[in-house]
Design a protein around this motif. Sequence first.
Motif, short mmCIF file in Angstrom:
data_model
loop_
_atom_site.label_atom_id
_atom_site.label_comp_id
_atom_site.label_asym_id
_atom_site.label_seq_id
_atom_site.Cartn_x
_atom_site.Cartn_y
_atom_site.Cartn_z
N GLY A 666 0.86 -1.19 0.00
CA GLY A 666 0.00 0.00 0.00
C GLY A 666 0.89 1.24 0.00
N LEU A 667 0.72 2.10 -1.01
CA LEU A 667 1.62 3.25 -1.12
C LEU A 667 1.43 4.20 0.05
N ASP A 668 0.18 4.28 0.54
CA ASP A 668 -0.03 5.18 1.69
C ASP A 668 0.68 4.67 2.94
N LYS A 669 0.71 3.34 3.07
CA LYS A 669 1.40 2.75 4.24
C LYS A 669 2.91 2.98 4.11
N VAL A 670 3.46 2.74 2.90
CA VAL A 670 4.91 2.95 2.70
C VAL A 670 5.25 4.41 2.97
N LEU A 671 4.40 5.30 2.44
CA LEU A 671 4.63 6.74 2.65
C LEU A 671 4.61 7.09 4.13
N GLU A 672 3.61 6.54 4.82
CA GLU A 672 3.47 6.86 6.26
C GLU A 672 4.70 6.40 7.03
N ARG A 673 5.22 5.21 6.70
CA ARG A 673 6.40 4.69 7.42
C ARG A 673 7.64 5.50 7.05
N LEU A 674 7.77 5.92 5.77
CA LEU A 674 8.92 6.75 5.38
C LEU A 674 8.86 8.08 6.13
N GLU A 675 7.66 8.65 6.21
CA GLU A 675 7.52 9.93 6.93
C GLU A 675 7.93 9.76 8.38
N PRO A 689 10.48 11.09 1.86
CA PRO A 689 9.63 10.54 0.79
C PRO A 689 9.74 11.36 -0.49
N CYS A 690 9.90 10.66 -1.59
CA CYS A 690 10.01 11.30 -2.89
C CYS A 690 8.63 11.84 -3.30
N SER A 691 8.62 12.91 -4.11
CA SER A 691 7.32 13.53 -4.40
C SER A 691 6.40 12.60 -5.22
N LEU A 692 7.00 11.67 -5.99
CA LEU A 692 6.14 10.78 -6.79
C LEU A 692 5.30 9.86 -5.90
N ILE A 693 5.90 9.35 -4.84
CA ILE A 693 5.10 8.45 -3.98
C ILE A 693 4.02 9.28 -3.27
N ARG A 694 4.33 10.52 -2.96
CA ARG A 694 3.30 11.39 -2.35
C ARG A 694 2.15 11.60 -3.34
N LYS A 695 2.53 11.88 -4.58
CA LYS A 695 1.52 12.17 -5.62
C LYS A 695 0.62 10.94 -5.83
N LEU A 696 1.24 9.77 -5.89
CA LEU A 696 0.46 8.55 -6.13
C LEU A 696 -0.44 8.25 -4.93
N ALA A 697 0.12 8.40 -3.75
CA ALA A 697 -0.69 8.12 -2.55
C ALA A 697 -1.86 9.10 -2.47
N ALA A 698 -1.60 10.36 -2.86
CA ALA A 698 -2.65 11.37 -2.81
C ALA A 698 -3.71 11.11 -3.88
N SER A 699 -3.37 10.31 -4.89
CA SER A 699 -4.34 10.00 -5.96
C SER A 699 -4.94 8.62 -5.74
N SER A 701 -3.65 5.89 -4.62
CA SER A 701 -2.76 4.76 -4.95
C SER A 701 -3.27 3.95 -6.15
N PRO A 702 -3.12 4.49 -7.35
CA PRO A 702 -3.58 3.75 -8.53
C PRO A 702 -2.80 2.45 -8.71
N PRO A 703 -3.34 1.48 -9.46
CA PRO A 703 -2.60 0.24 -9.69
C PRO A 703 -1.30 0.52 -10.46
N ILE A 704 -0.36 -0.39 -10.31
CA ILE A 704 1.00 -0.16 -10.82
C ILE A 704 1.02 0.13 -12.32
N HIS A 705 0.12 -0.49 -13.10
CA HIS A 705 0.17 -0.25 -14.55
C HIS A 705 -0.24 1.17 -14.91
N ARG A 706 -0.74 1.93 -13.90
CA ARG A 706 -1.13 3.32 -14.21
C ARG A 706 -0.13 4.35 -13.69
N TRP A 707 0.94 3.90 -13.04
CA TRP A 707 1.87 4.85 -12.44
C TRP A 707 2.51 5.78 -13.45
#
Length: 718
Positions: A666-675, A689-699, A701-707
């Motif tokens: 879960g990108l939000d979980k990874v982001l939360e632990r990095l923070e 945390p890199c801004s891309l993971i923030r952006k994806l988590a804020a959206s 967390s779309p599936p990987i094929h949409r990153w």
Amino acid sequence: MAFYSRVSGSVGVITLQNPPVNALSAAVRQGIVDTMHRALSEPEVKSVVICGQNGKFCGGADIREFGANMRGPPLVPMIHLIEAAEKPVVAAIEGVALGGGLELALGCHYRIAHSKARLGLPEVTLGLLPGAGGTQRLPRLIGVPAALELITTGRHATAAEALQLGIVDEVTDHSAVDAAVKFAQSVAGKSLDARRISTYPRPRSPDLAEIFEKAMKEVRRSARGAIAPVTCVQAVHASVTLPYAKGMERERELFSTLFTSGQAHALQYYFFAQRAVSRWSTPSGARWDTSKPRPVHKAAVIGLGTMGRGISVSLAQAGLSVVAVETQEKQLLEAKQAVSGMLERSAKRRGVPLADDKIKYNCSVQAVADADLVIEAVFEDMALKKTIFQQLSGICKPGTLLCTNTSGLDIDELASQTQSPELVVGMHFFAPAHVMKLLEVVYGPRSSPEALATAMEMGKKMGKVSVAVGNCRGFVGNRMLKPYLEQAFFLLEEGATPEQVDQVLEEFGFAMGVFKVSDLSGLDVGWKVRKADGLVVPGSTGKSARIRGGSRYSPLGDLLCEQGRFGQKTGRGWYQYDKPGGRVAKPDPWLHGFLEEYRARHGLVARRIDHQEMLERCLYALINEGFQILQDGIAAGPEDIDVIYVLGYGWPRHRGGPMFYAGLVGLDKVLERLEHYHQVYPDVLGLKPCSLIRKLAASSSPPIHRWREFIQKPRSQL
Ligand SMILES: CC(C)(COP(=O)(O)OP(=O)(O)OC[C@H]1O[C@@H](n2cnc3c(N)ncnc32)[C@H](O)[C@@H]1OP(=O)(O)O)[C@@H](O)C(=O)NCCC(=O)NCCSC(=O)CC(=O)CCCCCCCCCCCCC(=O)O
Ligand SMILES: NC(=O)C1=CN([C@@H]2O[C@H](COP(=O)(O)OP(=O)(O)OC[C@H]3O[C@@H](n4cnc5c(N)ncnc54)[C@H](O)[C@@H]3O)[C@@H](O)[C@H]2O)C=CC1
């Protein structure tokens, strides 16, 4: 779909049609059921042949359908319909019969294979088990030991081996379809009682308990946490303890647990990722399908150390003429002997002709003048590499592709030494180069699409999985390794031991923990790089010893190197070995004492660090760098990173790769632990945390094929 025809009046021929591998999609299954009914109902038809279009019998169930709602007739009753038929059904196996494809063939009454065909039950590599009767029919047909081996490894057997095992009845060098039609005519009207494998008795043998115990031990040892191999053993076990129908129920039950598992999703994602990386693209729009590779007949390798030797072997085995260069006579002779030995062993192992005569050895770099492609593999020293590229630029014929095997130096700086910078690319092999499947092909800002296409094509010729990556320090793989290693060092400073960190990583599924790998590749390698970067400050004390450029730095690796502890090669590193070159890592009390003394000297209080923290800090720092790499446009997509990590760095395949794993957690979980960790360790850049993971988590967390949709395309001059 499946196409029906009648041959010689009395043989109904069913041809599977679903390019490229005639996978058993819903339409194909429906086609088989319909055409089988037709063949059975036509009184003129006395026997049936099942084959595949375009010389391929069947690559198995259609993996792309697994994620979707499964429609169409199920595979198991379809195969039962074939087996129960009163007219003989013969499978004509050309190309491949894999997974559900082989299970379909096992439902037929006879199997005829072309001599070049490959047969197997590779479901385990997709996180599954053969769920269409394979675990119940194959042991009944060929016995438990052979069936267990094929099912738990997923390896493909040759037609000759399949004949020897009793999987097929006949092998032909000619058309398997013609042979099957002839055969079908010859068995028309004969009793099928002895041909239905599901009716065979349960396999029996006095040592079955021992066989299963041994198999279970072996898969648990080699599977490194993968559940499918263990489940495969359980399913085959059902074939000896249960009658066929009950065994099928058990197979179905076990299949269902695997089918929805994260590991199956990861392995299936990885299957497609490994194929997707060949369709490369760059930020400037160069693409695999619009860039034409140059022909390469003659290649040259400069520097015949660890890497150059393996590279020469790979090139020769791919059929190229090779000029191998070392400037010192003694090194050249040593290398020649070593390469000959490698070629001999490899030829024996792979059953291919010896390629020794493909390589010519020379002490002069002038000998590469007429090569179409040169790969430089001298020491990792920018000044030396620059001199060689200047030389090559003057010596080589126009149009020669100049490649470097550097582990992470600037490709553009090397290109700038030449008259044709557009012909310079990185070909980053992994050790041992003739064994490891991965090749990072590195394009600089001036590399031409044609040069990139040529290097990618060369990788394919050598049997490698080539991944195109942009030019930056460490490229993709080694760049991500830096924050990962850094975290491992910090964990030692804070109270962990190398054994504890390695255990956590090995339990996760890595073949070796980070410290064992470091001992294997040599601590001096990173030390040299850090020295060149001005990071090594011998004898520094106080706070400054652990800070570089305002960020936390651990000098632990440098201190070990200062003591001559380079790892396995010196018999001492993060572990101790019984002798220099020893392979078995043992905990080293000296190292533990050294760590205690180090902590005391730096005022660090050792604490007990739990499993979760060790794992999260190492993996999430690595993953965070992966997101940064995507954001920088160095890798085109998460699949590229995942393939590099699985094939080059021992990331467990059943976890898909680091980027897939991040999505699974879960990108939000990874982001939360990095923070969280970045808050605790604000001086560790790798945890920000890199801004891309923030952006994806804020959206959401779309599936990987949409990153890819969320990555801003940086400009490149390629
Ligand atoms: C066949 C190959 C050896 C060919 O290799 P090569 O020539 O090198 O080409 P590739 O580049 O690999 O492939 C070309 C192209 O084809 C695509 N492709 C290949 N195979 C498949 C496939 N099987 N399905 C779909 N697509 C396939 C490949 O991706 C390439 O396309 P690209 O990606 O666009 O580039 C090689 O391809 C190969 O090894 N293929 C895989 C072979 C394999 O693993 N087969 C096994 C498949 S799994 C299987 O058969 C499953 C079973 O046996 C179980 C059947 C039971 C089904 C029952 C399902 C019921 C669901 C129950 C739900 C339970 C849940 C519940 O109860 O709740
Ligand atoms: N060892 C590894 O695991 C990996 C190394 N690499 C990279 O590959 C390159 C080579 O590394 P290794 O093979 O490990 O080094 P090595 O030290 O084993 O071999 C280097 C060889 O180059 C020769 N050499 C030096 N100067 C030369 C010259 N002017 N002309 C011809 N030969 C010359 C040396 O005699 C030596 O045999 C480096 O750039 C390294 O970073 C890349 C991937 C993995």
